[in-house]
Design an enzyme around this catalytic site. Sequence first.
Site, PDB file in Angstrom:
ATOM      1  N   LEU A  47      -0.988 -11.321  -6.402  1.00 45.79           N
ATOM      2  CA  LEU A  47      -0.258 -10.787  -7.563  1.00 45.79           C
ATOM      3  C   LEU A  47       0.924  -9.932  -7.130  1.00 45.79           C
ATOM      4  CD1 LEU A  47      -3.253  -9.831  -9.894  1.00 45.79           C
ATOM      5  CD2 LEU A  47      -2.030 -12.000  -9.689  1.00 45.79           C
ATOM      6  N   SER A  85       2.030  -9.543 -13.004  1.00 45.01           N
ATOM      7  CA  SER A  85       1.024  -9.149 -13.998  1.00 45.01           C
ATOM      8  C   SER A  85       1.738  -8.427 -15.120  1.00 45.01           C
ATOM      9  CB  SER A  85      -0.042  -8.238 -13.361  1.00 45.01           C
ATOM     10  OG  SER A  85       0.498  -6.952 -13.095  1.00 45.01           O
ATOM     11  N   TYR A 136      -8.733   2.028   5.152  1.00 43.38           N
ATOM     12  CA  TYR A 136      -8.425   2.250   3.740  1.00 43.38           C
ATOM     13  C   TYR A 136      -9.021   3.592   3.315  1.00 43.38           C
ATOM     14  CZ  TYR A 136      -7.380  -2.792   3.340  1.00 43.38           C
ATOM     15  OH  TYR A 136      -6.868  -4.062   3.485  1.00 43.38           O
ATOM     16  N   ARG A 154       1.144  -7.148  -5.444  1.00 46.53           N
ATOM     17  CA  ARG A 154       0.903  -5.725  -5.742  1.00 46.53           C
ATOM     18  C   ARG A 154       1.106  -5.376  -7.214  1.00 46.53           C
ATOM     19  NH1 ARG A 154       1.985  -7.522  -0.500  1.00 46.53           N
ATOM     20  NH2 ARG A 154       0.942  -6.120   0.939  1.00 46.53           N
ATOM     21  N   GLY A 155       0.715  -6.293  -8.086  1.00 45.85           N
ATOM     22  CA  GLY A 155       0.818  -6.042  -9.518  1.00 45.85           C
ATOM     23  C   GLY A 155       2.107  -6.513 -10.143  1.00 45.85           C
TER      24      GLY A 155
END
Length: 333
Positions: free
Chosen positions: A208, A214, A58, A210-211
């Site tokens: 989620l 939301s 990462y 990747r958003g």
Amino acid sequence: MNIQQVTLGKTGPTVSRIGLGAMGMSGVYGPSDDAESIATIHAAIDAGVNLIDTGDFYGMGHNEMLIGRALRDRSRDDVQLSVKFGALRSPDNGWGGFDGRPEAVKNFLAYTLTRLGVDHIDIYRPARLDPAVPIEDTVGAIAEMVQAGYVRHIGLSELGSETIRRAAAVHPIADLQIEYALVSRGIEADILPTARELGIGITAYGVLSRGLLSDSVSSASTFAADDFRAHSPRFQGDNLARNLTLVDTLGTIAKERGVTVAQLAIAWVLAQGDDIVPVIGARKVVRLHETVAALDIHLTADELATIESAVPPDAVAGDRYAEAQMAMLDSER
């Protein structure tokens, strides 16, 4: 807040009922702020979240160094560090496959220990299956590091049932890290039953999506070239439009319950069993607080049925990864 703790699988460590995924703190979803990221890690620990998940690739090591900075003034005993290894990167931010050779395992681990500034990793796992290396060899090399004291537990990531069984025959496996969400339910048919049969916990990422699940994505959203979602099928064109209708439906249910869509999505995963620990990629303190609050949401059987009727397993449009990345997933074979 008194966060429930669970044992990860039959042989794993004791972890908080929810974990913090740090990947987004290293630019995977666009720019991030180191100071805010460190504040979020501190807020998580202060709230009782002790499971922190990262990968040595990462940000080409940035994520581990960031976590190392955040932990300098904290007790090592306050956290359980979960680290993925093996993904090969290039200077242009590209991907070059995976390396699961025994000698590579020890090399990756040496760099990880240095970047994090710790003397051991609590859960160490290959990020993907190296098709050129038997999983027995990779797990066997990690087992040597367990015996040497550099690793406490062995985990797996994105593996299918047959490979999981082969790995577990070499050494006890604490958990399988794999995508699991209301819109990503592929593990339910075979992988989840296999893990439960073998006493292996699940650390669920992508909870989620990747958003998507939301309030952070809309039809007007645009994604930079270095944002994962710019290349994700679920965020493209008609797929995104269709998926946002699902989010709108969930939004109605969430509003009736007095919670956010993200909290509802997290609560749904939590309701699937105490052996499943959601790892949520909050990178701001406010999002961390929203995540932790989901632990107080207890869905009834009727509410779960309503949610699952609104979002059936095959309702989402688009694969969870682009085609080339899907081909690298042993869990999808």
